[in-house]
Design a protein around this motif. Structure first.
Motif, mmCIF file in Angstrom:
data_model
loop_
_atom_site.group_PDB
_atom_site.id
_atom_site.type_symbol
_atom_site.label_atom_id
_atom_site.label_comp_id
_atom_site.label_asym_id
_atom_site.label_seq_id
_atom_site.Cartn_x
_atom_site.Cartn_y
_atom_site.Cartn_z
ATOM 1 N N UNK A 282 -17.259 -34.866 2.158
ATOM 2 C CA UNK A 282 -17.191 -35.711 3.049
ATOM 3 C C UNK A 282 -18.377 -35.727 4.070
ATOM 4 N N UNK A 283 -18.851 -34.404 4.471
ATOM 5 C CA UNK A 283 -20.203 -34.280 5.215
ATOM 6 C C UNK A 283 -21.277 -34.904 4.278
ATOM 7 N N UNK A 284 -21.433 -34.537 2.943
ATOM 8 C CA UNK A 284 -22.408 -35.259 2.298
ATOM 9 C C UNK A 284 -22.469 -36.910 2.186
ATOM 10 N N UNK A 285 -21.395 -37.396 2.122
ATOM 11 C CA UNK A 285 -21.010 -38.831 2.256
ATOM 12 C C UNK A 285 -21.384 -39.617 3.405
ATOM 13 N N UNK A 286 -21.462 -38.776 4.713
ATOM 14 C CA UNK A 286 -21.417 -39.704 5.886
ATOM 15 C C UNK A 286 -22.787 -40.459 5.999
ATOM 16 N N UNK A 287 -22.562 -41.824 5.837
ATOM 17 C CA UNK A 287 -23.646 -42.790 5.849
ATOM 18 C C UNK A 287 -22.998 -44.038 6.149
ATOM 19 N N UNK A 299 -18.957 -43.594 -9.766
ATOM 20 C CA UNK A 299 -19.484 -44.373 -8.420
ATOM 21 C C UNK A 299 -20.690 -43.819 -8.030
ATOM 22 N N UNK A 300 -21.689 -44.393 -7.904
ATOM 23 C CA UNK A 300 -22.947 -43.953 -7.534
ATOM 24 C C UNK A 300 -23.234 -44.324 -6.156
ATOM 25 N N UNK A 301 -23.747 -43.646 -5.134
ATOM 26 C CA UNK A 301 -23.815 -43.975 -3.804
ATOM 27 C C UNK A 301 -25.512 -43.927 -3.634
ATOM 28 N N UNK A 302 -25.916 -45.028 -3.119
ATOM 29 C CA UNK A 302 -27.625 -44.952 -3.103
ATOM 30 C C UNK A 302 -27.968 -45.186 -1.738
ATOM 31 N N UNK A 310 -29.177 -36.718 4.538
ATOM 32 C CA UNK A 310 -28.127 -36.592 3.531
ATOM 33 C C UNK A 310 -28.878 -36.776 2.187
ATOM 34 N N UNK A 311 -28.240 -36.400 1.169
ATOM 35 C CA UNK A 311 -28.818 -36.623 -0.219
ATOM 36 C C UNK A 311 -28.665 -38.105 -0.453
ATOM 37 N N UNK A 322 -14.594 -35.283 -7.617
ATOM 38 C CA UNK A 322 -15.521 -34.448 -7.309
ATOM 39 C C UNK A 322 -16.802 -35.223 -6.981
ATOM 40 N N UNK A 323 -17.290 -34.734 -5.866
ATOM 41 C CA UNK A 323 -18.703 -35.309 -5.300
ATOM 42 C C UNK A 323 -19.867 -34.276 -5.904
#
Length: 1433
Positions: A282-287, A299-302, A310-311, A322-323
C-alpha cells in the motif's frame, strides 16, 4: 484616571462638608473605582484569547494576531508532549499563513496527530503536515474541506503519524472564503484513537505507541469489536480467530453485506487483526491521477502524483494478490507525470499527455512493451485532411489541394510566416521530442526542453492557432485531465482522446483521433450537440451501442470553474455528440467502468466552487449506476464501514471478471488501498417490479415467458422487459432551458424543441419550432464558435475569430453553405482564395480576404514573472513559480501543490535568473513569514543576517532537500527558524540590554531599530543598507527617505532631483543653473493659492514678465496673504540682472516702471522683470499682475463716438424704410391671395322672375331656373310691405319675401289657411280690427319654412360654412323696383356651423289684441327658428 479622581475630589461640593464626610466619600470613590478597574481588566483578559490586556488593549502572544488575539499568525514552536493546535476562535482569518513546529527533541520519535475538528474551504484552504522540521521533508497530508464538524464526520477520521521526531504544520488561507477552521490534538509517542481525548479509544493500553487492546476489541486503535455488531445476526463469532464466521449468503467483517445484492471488501486488509504496521504494497501504491490498465489477469498502474517518490510502474497480480514494482531498462523513458491516459493495444501500453512534475503539460505518446519492459517514444505524423470528416488520407481532388496550398500560403503571409516554417509545423516528425528524451538523462536535457518549448511557442505566435487542414488545434495537443478509449471505426483501431485542459488553449472541447495502425493524428470536427471542454471526466466504450459515454468533469465557468453532472454520448462513426440524462450529483476526478449494461461510477470530488456549493464534500464515496438501455441514473449502496478510508478522488477503476477494483486516490492523504466490488445476482428477484428496479451491480431484465430475472446478455429485446415503469423524475423543462444552441436543443433525450432563439420542452407559440438537428444549419457555426472560451482556441478553428472578448463567426473566413454546414457528413477544409482575386466565388459562395486582427494576449502559462502574471486574469503561485488562469487553479493544483498564490501585483517579488525566493527577504520577520525560509544571523550582534531555505535544524538545499551544514557563515547558534534575534539594529548600532538599540544610530539612520534614514538622507538601511544624501540641486533639502525623490521648495521645479521645470503648467527656466519662473502675461492678473497637500514643501515661487508695448509704462502689483520676502530685478538682453527691490518684507508692492527708463517692445534689447517671492510657509495666496495701459485721448474718443453714433442712426433709418417697403409688399400679396380665393368661388346661373307688389299670392308665380338638378324649379313668392319699406317678419321669425327654392307649396298653404288676407303697406297694426288680430293670433305653424341657400361654402375643418341667400329689397310704395336698383335683389351671406342640431321649441305663439310687439303672452319667450337643423344663423 488618578488625575481625574483628584480633579473630582477637589472640585466637588463635598469639600465644603466636614472632614469625616470627606474621608468617607474618598473611601467610597476609591473602592468603586477599584471595582470598576478590576471588572474591566477581567473583561479585557477574557476577550484576549491568546494574549495579555495592557491599557485595555490586547498584546498578543507569539503566533497570534487580531484585535482579540483570536487568529493564528507566524510561527510557533511546540515542545510539550501533548497539546492542541487550532487556528483560533470563530472562523479563521482570510489571507493568512500559520506555522506550527512540533519538536519532540528526540530523533525517530513518533508524533501522532488526530483531527478533532476540521472544516476549511475545499481545495483552496489547506493544512500541510510534513514529517520533519521543514517543508523539504516528506509531505504526509494535505487536508482540506469538511472532515469533522459538529455532528458530521467521515467514517474513518484520519490520523497522521510523523516518525522523524518533528512535525511541521503549515496552514494557508486565501483571500476569499473562511470557515470554522480546525482543532488538532497531538501526542508524542501516542497511540491511535477514534475518540477525542482517549488513547486506544478507551479499550486498551498504549505501550510505546502501540495499543494493547482489551479482550473483545481489536484494530490499531482498539476501536473494533472482535465480532463487530454481533456479526449482525448473520453469522457466529469465532473467539479463537477473532472474527465473524458468516452464514451462507453473507459476508463482511460484521456479516452485514448480502452476497447476492453485491458486496465490498478491502483487498489484503484485515482490520480485526492486530495490525501494527502498514502494508508495504500500500505504501508503494500511494498515488492519485494515475492510470490503470488490465492485461490478462494483471493490473498495470502507470505514473500518478504522490507526495514522495514512488515507482513509476506497478503490477498487481489479481490471483496471486501481490504487488510488484516494475523498473524499465530503457535509456529513453518518460519522466514522472500525472493526469495522463493509457490504453492497451496488441499487448502494449500507450501513454499520452499529462503534467510533469515541473508543471509543464506534454503531448508525448509513449509505448511500453509489456514483455521487454522497454519504453519507446512513438514518432507521430498528423493525418492529411481528406474528403471525409476528420479522416486521414489525402484528397484526390488536385484542384482543391492546390487551392489549399494557396490558402495556407496566404494565411502564412498574413501572419508573417514563410513556407518553410509551415512545412516544419505540418510535416513535423517530433524529432525534437525524441532528441529531448534521449538527452533527458544527460546534462543538456533541461536546455533542450526549454529550447523546444521556445521554438514551439514562437511557431504558435506566428500562426493563427490551428492547422490549415484541421477544424481546431493541431493534434496532438498538450493536455492533461483528458480521457482516452480505443474504439473500432470501420476496420481501424482508433484511440480517441476526449477533452482535457491545455495551458495554451484552456479547457478543450476537441476530440483527437490516433490511428494505432497508421500512427497518424487528426482533430475531429464533431456534429450534434455543442459540447464544452471539461477536465477530470471519465469515458467508457460500449461495444453493444457503439457509443462512448462521457460523464462529469470540471467546466470553465467565467473566471472560475464548476463541477458538472452532464452525461454525453459520442458516436465515433458519425462523430456526433448527444446529451443524455444528467447524474444526480456533479463530480470530477471520479472513476467509471461498464458492467453488463450498467456504467458504475464511484467517488470523485463533488464540491463546486464555494459560491455555488451547497454543502458537497471534497471526497465522495457515492456509488452510482447508469442504465444505458433505459437512460436513467440510480444510487447504489455505498461501501459499508470497512474500517478504512473509502471516500476519495483521483483514483482509478479496473474491471476484471465482472469485479470492479478501486485503486489509489486522495482524501487528504495519498491512499494505497484497493477496494473490490463484487456485483450481485439478478436471479434472486421473483417479480418484474423487483427485477427492473433492482441494480445489484449489473443490469437485470425480466423474461416474460419464463417469469425469471437474469442479467442483461443483449439478447432479443422482444422477449424481455428491460425498463421499469417507475424512473427517476427529471425536470425536462429546466434541462431544455439550459440549452443555448439549436444543435444542443435537438441533440438530447429531453424532448426539446428549438423556438427561434430559445429551447423549450413545450411547443412553440409564435414560431414554427425545429424538431430535429437538420433544421439547425444557420445556428451551427455560430454556436460552435460561441462555445470556444479562449482566444487561442477560437482562432485555432478556421471559421471563428476572437473579437471583444468572445468568439464569433469570422465573416471574412466563412464561405458558402457547403463549408458552413458543420453537421454535414462531408466537411472539406477551408476553401482557398486566389491571391490575385480577393473576392472570388467558390462553389457558389463568396469569400472575402482575411483582414489582420489583433493578436491574442499572452496566455497565463507564458507569463513567467509575478508582475506579468497579475496584469491579466491570472494567479501567481509563489512556491511553484507558475502563472495559471483563474479558472484553472483546480486543474493545475488538484492536490494542494500551491502553498500560496496572489492576484495582486503589490505582493509580487520577481526573481532574477539564479535567485532564490528566500534571498529576497531582508528582515527576519519577513523571512519567517515564508514557510520555506529561515534566518541566518551574521553573529555581529547588530541584527544583520540573510534569509535562506531551511528548517529548524538549519539551512537546507532546496533541490535535494538535504541539510546543508557546510554553509559558510551560518553556524547552529546563528540560525533562527521560529524566532528572531533579540537585537535587531540593522547593522547600525548595538543593543545595551539585548533588545534596545543604543541611540543615536550611526550611518545616518534613526528609529528604534535604526530602520529609517535620517533627515536629508534616503535609502534602505534594513539589514545593513546605506543611506545617501538627498540630491536636489539646491532646490530642496529633504526627500523621500525610501525612494530619494526630492521635496522641491521652489514652485514649478519638479523631477526626482529637482532637475527640470514644470513646462505643462507654464514654468520655464534652467533649474540646474538657476531656477524656474512662471510666465506672467501682460495685462492679466494671476492668483496662486498654495494650500494643497503637494504644496506643503514650497518655500519660494518666481515670476517673470516681458512688456511688449514700447511707449507705455508698466504697472506692477503683487499682494500676499501673509508677510513674505520679495525681490524684483530687471535684465535686458545685453546686460546683467540688476535689482530694483532687493530685500522687501511685507504683503504688497505696487510700482510703475517708466517706458523712458526701461526698454520695452524691442526685439533686440528688451527688458525682462523677475519677481522672487520666498521665505513663506503654505498656505498662502499670492495675487500678481503686470499691465501696460495707455493714456486716454478725449478728442479722439469723442470723435470716434460721434462717428459711430451717426452711423448707427443712418443704419436705423435705412432699416425703417426697408421695413415699410416690406409691409406694403406683404399687404399687396395678401390682397392678391384673398382676391384669388374669392375668384375661385363656384358660380351658377339663376333665372328669376319677380312679381309686382300687392299681387295675390295665388295669382302670381315666380319661376326659378337653375342648372342644379337638386333644387326645385318653381318657388311661390308672397310679399307684404309696410310703410317703412321693411318686410314684415312672420311670427316664426322668417322673412316672407325671401326667395327660396323649396317653399312654394308650403307658403301657399300657409297663407290659404289665413283666409288669404293681405295687409296693405299703408295700414298700421293698431288700426287692424280685433277679429283680424284674433285670427292672426290663432295662427299655428304646422310646418317649418326653410329658406334654401344658393351657395354653402365649408370652411377648413368642415365645422363651419359661409351660407349665401337671395333677398328681395324693399320697393317703397312702388309695385316695382325703383330705377337705379337692378332687379331689387341682394345677396346675403352669413357664417353658420355644421354639426349637431339644436332642439327647437314646439310651443305656438299666440297674438292678442293690441300691439303685437307688446303682446304680454309672448313677452319673455323667444320664438323658435324654423331654419334647417343643420344650420345656425
Amino acid at each position: 484616571m488618578a488625575a481625574d479622581l483628584q480633579k473630582f475630589l477637589f472640585k466637588s461640593k463635598f469639600l465644603r462638608k466636614s472632614e469625616p464626610l470627606r474621608t468617607i466619600a474618598l473611601v467610597l470613590v476609591l473602592l468603586g473605582c477599584s471595582l470598576v478597574c478590576v471588572e474591566g481588566q477581567e473583561e479585557c483578559n477574557e476577550l484576549c484569547k491568546h494574549g495579555k490586556c495592557v491599557d485595555e488593549q490586547c498584546i498578543c502572544d507569539p503566533g497570534w494576531k487580531g484585535p482579540q488575539c483570536q487568529w493564528c499568525e507566524g510561527r510557533v514552536r511546540l515542545m510539550s508532549n501533548s497539546s492542541v493546535i487550532t487556528d483560533g476562535s470563530g472562523n479563521y482569518s482570510t489571507d493568512t499563513q500559520c506555522t506550527w513546529l512540533i519538536d519532540s527533541g528526540q530523533v525517530n520519535t513518533s508524533i501522532r496527530l488526530h483531527l478533532d475538528h476540521f472544516a476549511t474551504e475545499c481545495s483552496w484552504d489547506h493544512l500541510y503536515v510534513f514529517d520533519g522540521d521543514s517543508i523539504y521533508d516528506p509531505l504526509l497530508a494535505v487536508f482540506s474541506g469538511m472532515v469533522v464538524q459538529d455532528n458530521y464526520h467521515v467514517p474513518h477520521i484520519p490520523e497522521v503519524v510523523a516518525r522523524s521526531g518533528s512535525a511541521l504544520l503549515y496552514f494557508y488561507s486565501d483571500a476569499a472564503y473562511n470557515l470554522t477552521g480546525f482543532k488538532i490534538s497531538y501526542r508524542i509517542n501516542g497511540c491511535p484513537r477514534t475518540v477525542e481525548g482517549e488513547e486506544c479509544s478507551g479499550h486498551g493500553v498504549c505501550l510505546d505507541g502501540i495499543c494493547t487492546c482489551n479482550a473483545g476489541w481489536g484494530g490499531p486503535a482498539c476501536s473494533v469489536r472482535v465480532c463487530p455488531e454481533g456479526c449482525s445476526g448473520n453469522g457466529q463469532c469465532n473467539p479463537e480467530e477473532h472474527r465473524c464466521q458468516c452464514h451462507s449468503g453473507y459476508t463482511g467483517a460484521d456479516c452485514s453485506q448480502v452476497v447476492e445484492a453485491g458486496w465490498w471488501e478491502v483487498v489484503g486488509h484485515d482490520i480485526t487483526s492486530q495490525l501494527t504496521h502498514s502494508n508495504p504494497a500500500s505504501t508503494l501504491l500511494e498515488r492519485s491521477s494515475h492510470t490503470t490498465v488490465l492485461i490478462d489477469d494483471t493490473v498495470w498502474v502507470i505514473g500518478g502524483y504522490s507526495f514522495t517518490e514512488r515507482p513509476f510502474i506497478l503490477k498487481y497480480d489479481i490471483y496471486g494478490d501481490n504487488w510488484i514494482a516494475v523498473y524499465s531498462t530503457s535509456i529513453k523513458k518518460p519522466v514522472r507525470r500525472y493526469g495522463h491516459t493509457t490504453v492497451v493495444y496488441n499487448g502494449s501500453i500507450y501513454m499520452y499527455g499529462g503534467m510533469k512534475a515541473d508543471g509543464n503539460i506534454t503531448r508525448e505518446l509513449w509505448c511500453l512493451d509489456t514483455q521487454t519492459l522497454k519504453w519507446s517514444l512513438v514518432p507521430s505524423k498528423r493525418a492529411a485532411r481528406g474528403g471525409g470528416r476528420g479522416g486521414g488520407g489525402r484528397s484526390g481532388n488536385g484542384r482543391r489541394s492546390r487551392q489549399g496550398r494557396k490558402e495556407r500560403n496566404r494565411r502564412n503571409n498574413r501572419n508573417g510566416k514563410n513556407k518553410d516554417d509551415e512545412g516544419n509545423v505540418n510535416g513535423r516528425e517530433w524529432g525534437e521530442e525524441e532528441e529531448e528524451q534521449e538527452n533527458e538523462e544527460g546534462k543538456g536535457n533541461k536546455e533542450n526542453e526549454e529550447e523546444e518549448e521556445e521554438k514551439e511557442g514562437h511557431q504558435r505566435k506566428n500562426r493563427s492557432g490551428g492547422c490549415s487542414h484541421a477544424p481546431g488545434p493541431c493534434a496532438p495537443i498538450r493536455c492533461v485531465g483528458h480521457a482516452s478509449v480505443v474504439v473500432q471505426k470501420g476496420k481501424k483501431n482508433i484511440m480517441l482522446v476526449i477533452f482535457g485542459h491545455s495551458s495554451v488553449y484552456g479547457y478543450l472541447n476537441t476530440v483527437q483521433e490516433y490511428d494505432l495502425d497508421e500512427r497518424t493524428w487528426s482533430t475531429v470536427e464533431t456534429r450534434g450537440a455543442i459540447v464544452k471542454g471539461v477536465y477530470g471526466h471519465t469515458a467508457v466504450w460500449d461495444p453493444a451501442t457503439a457509443l462512448v459515454y462521457v460523464h462529469g468533469g470540471l467546466l470553465s465557468h467565467d473566471s472560475t470553474s464548476q463541477v458538472i453532472a452532464t452525461l454525453m454520448t459520442y458516436e465515433p462513426v458519425k462523430q456526433k455528440w448527444k446529451l443524455q440524462s444528467p447524474a444526480p450529483v456533479p463530480r470530477f476526478l471520479h472513476s467509471a467502468v461498464l458492467v453488463e449494461g450498467l456504467m458504475l461510477v464511484f467517488g470523485g470530488n463533488t464540491h463546486n466552487d464555494t459560491a455555488y456549493s451547497y454543502g458537497a464534500k471534497c471526497y465522495s464515496a457515492d456509488f452510482l449506476a447508469y442504465d444505458i438501455i433505459c437512460n436513467s441514473w440510480h444510487t447504489l449502496r455505498q461501501p459499508p464501514n470497512l474500517y478504512l478510508d473509502v471516500a476519495r478522488y483521483g483514483h482509478t477503476a479496473s474491471l476484471h471478471d465482472s469485479k470492479m477494483y478501486i485503486i489509489g486516490g486522495f482524501n487528504g492523504k495519498m491512499l494505497g488501498s484497493v477496494l473490490r466490488y463484487h456485483p450481485g445476482e439478478c436471479k434472486q428477484f421473483t417479480s418484474s417490479e423487483e427485477c427492473l428496479n433492482a441494480f445489484p451491480g449489473r443490469k437485470c431484465v425480466w423474461i416474460r415467458i419464463l417469469q425469471l430475472c437474469e442479467s442483461n446478455k443483449n439478447n432479443d429485446k422482444n422477449a424481455y422487459d428491460v425498463c421499469s415503469n417507475v424512473t427517476p423524475a427529471l425536470n425536462f423543462t429546466e434541462l431544455c432551458s439550459k440549452q443555448q444552441s439549436c444543435l444542443s436543443c435537438m441533440s438530447n433525450t429531453y424532448g426539446c424543441t428549438w423556438c427561434g432563439s430559445a429551447c423549450t420542452h413545450n411547443k412553440c407559440v409564435e414560431y414554427k419550432g425545429v424538431g430535429s438537428g437538420d433544421g439547425c444549419e444557420e445556428d451551427s457555426l455560430r454556436s460552435h464558435c460561441k462555445s470556444l472560451k479562449t482566444c487561442q482556441l477560437c482562432r485555432a478553428h478556421q471559421h471563428c475569430d476572437w473579437q471583444e472578448q468572445m468568439c464569433v463567426v469570422a465573416r471574412n473566413r466563412t464561405t458558402s453553405s457547403e463549408h458552413l454546414e458543420v453537421s454535414g457528413d462531408n466537411i472539406p477544409s477551408t476553401p482557398p482564395i486566389d491571391q490575385q482575386d480577393h473576392h472570388s466565388s467558390i462553389n457558389g459562395g463568396t469569400r472575402n480576404a482575411l483582414h489582420p486582427h489583433k493578436p491574442c494576449e499572452a496566455t497565463c502559462a507564458e507569463r513567467l514573472t509575478c508582475s506579468k502574471c497579475t496584469e491579466s486574469t491570472c494567479m501567481w503561485c509563489f512556491n511553484q513559480q507558475r502563472c495559471v488562469n483563474n479558472n484553472s487553479y483546480l486543474v493545475s493544483f488538484p492536490y494542494g501543490q500551491c502553498r500560496e498564490w496572489t492576484t495582486e501585483a503589490k505582493k509580487c517579488m520577481d526573481l532574477k535568473q539564479g535567485d532564490r525566493r528566500c534571498a529576497l527577504h531582508k528582515t527576519c520577520k519577513e523571512c519567517q513569514a515564508d514557510v520555506a525560509c529561515g534566518w541566518c544571523d551574521d553573529g555581529s550582534g547588530t541584527g544583520i543576517g540573510r534569509c535562506m531555505e531551511g528548517g529548524q535544524r538549519g539551512p537546507v538545499n532546496p533541490v535535494t532537500g538535504v541539510l546543508n551544514r557546510n554553509t559558510d557563515n551560518c553556524s547552529a547558534s546563528n540560525w533562527f527558524f521560529t524566532e528572531c534575534p533579540l537585537c535587531n539594529c540593522n547593522g547600525h548600532s548595538t543593543c545595551d540590554n539585548k533588545s534596545q538599540c543604543i541611540q543615536p544610530c550611526s550611518n545616518n539612520t534613526e528609529g528604534s531599530h535604526c530602520q529609517y534614514c535620517t533627515h536629508k538622507f534616503y535609502g534602505s538601511p534594513i539589514n545593513g543598507g546605506l543611506c545617501r544624501p538627498c540630491m536636489c540641486n539646491e532646490h530642496g533639502e529633504t526627500c523621500n527617505r525610501e525612494t530619494g525623490r526630492c521635496n522641491c521648495h521652489t514652485k514649478g521645479v519638479t523631477g526626482d532631483h529637482c532637475d527640470r521645470c514644470d513646462t505643462q503648467n507654464n514654468y520655464v527656466g534652467e533649474p540646474l543653473h538657476g531656477s524656474c519662473f512662471y510666465d506672467l502675461q501682460i495685462d492679466y492678473q494671476f492668483t496662486f493659492n498654495l494650500s494643497k497637500q503637494e504644496d506643503r514643501h514650497i518655500r519660494q515661487i518666481n515670476f517673470f514678465n516681458i512688456p511688449t508695448k514700447s511707449d507705455v509704462d508698466t504697472d506692477f502689483d503683487i499682494y500676499c496673504s501673509k508677510a513674505t520676502n520679495i525681490k524684483i530685478s530687471s535684465k535686458t538682453t545685453r546686460s546683467h540682472e540688476s535689482w530694483i527691490i532687493s530685500n522687501y518684507t511685507g504683503t504688497r508692492i505696487k510700482q510703475r516702471f517708466s517706458a523712458s527708463e526701461y526698454t520695452f517692445g524691442s526685439a533686440e534689447n528688451n527688458t525682462t522683470f523677475h519677481v522672487y517671492v520666498y521665505n513663506f510657509t503654505p498656505p498662502i495666496e499670492i495675487v500678481v499682475s503686470f499691465s501696460q495701459h495707455p493714456k486716454l485721448d478725449l478728442v479722439q474718443f469723442f470723435s470716434i463716438f460721434s462717428l459711430c453714433f451717426l452711423i448707427l442712426l443712418t443704419l436705423a433709418a435705412i432699416l425703417w424704410k426697408i421695413k415699410q417697403k416690406y409691409d406694403i409688399y406683404t399687404r399687396r400679396q395678401r390682397l392678391l391671395v384673398e382676391m384669388e380665393a374669392m375668384a375661385s368661388r363656384p358660380f351658377r346661373p339663376i333665372l328669376l322672375e319677380l312679381y309686382p307688389r300687392g299681387t295675390a299670392a295665388d295669382s302670381f308665380d315666380a319661376t326659378v331656373e337653375t342648372t342644379d338638378t337638386n333644387t326645385p324649379t318653381i318657388t311661390p313668392l308672397k310679399s307684404t310691405n309696410n310703410n317703412n319699406n321693411c318686410c314684415i317678419m312672420e311670427t316664426n321669425g322668417t322673412m316672407p319675401n325671401a326667395l327660396t327654392a323649396n317653399s312654394n307649396k308650403t307658403n301657399a298653404k300657409f297663407y290659404n289657411n289665413s283666409a288669404n288676407k293681405f295687409i296693405q303697406n299703408s295700414i298700421s297694426p293698431d288700426s287692424l280690427s280685433s277679429d283680424l288680430l284674433d285670427s292672426l293670433g290663432t295662427l299655428k305653424i304646422k310646418k317649418k319654412v326653410n329658406p334654401s341657400p344658393i351657395a354653402l361654402e365649408p370652411c377648413c375643418g368642415s365645422r363651419a360654412a359661409v351660407l349665401s341667400l337671395l333677398v328681395q329689397l324693399p320697393t317703397g310704395t312702388e309695385l316695382y323696383t325703383p330705377v337705379g336698383h337692378p332687379g331689387g335683389l341682394a345677396i346675403a351671406s352669413t357664417l353658420v356651423t355644421l354639426g349637431n342640431p339644436r332642439k327647437s321649441s314646439s310651443e305656438p305663439i299666440t297674438l292678442t289684441k293690441g300691439d303685437i310687439y307688446k303682446n304680454k303672452t309672448a313677452r319673455g319667450k323667444q320664438p323658435y327658428s324654423n331654419h334647417s337643423t343643420d344650420t345656425c344663423i
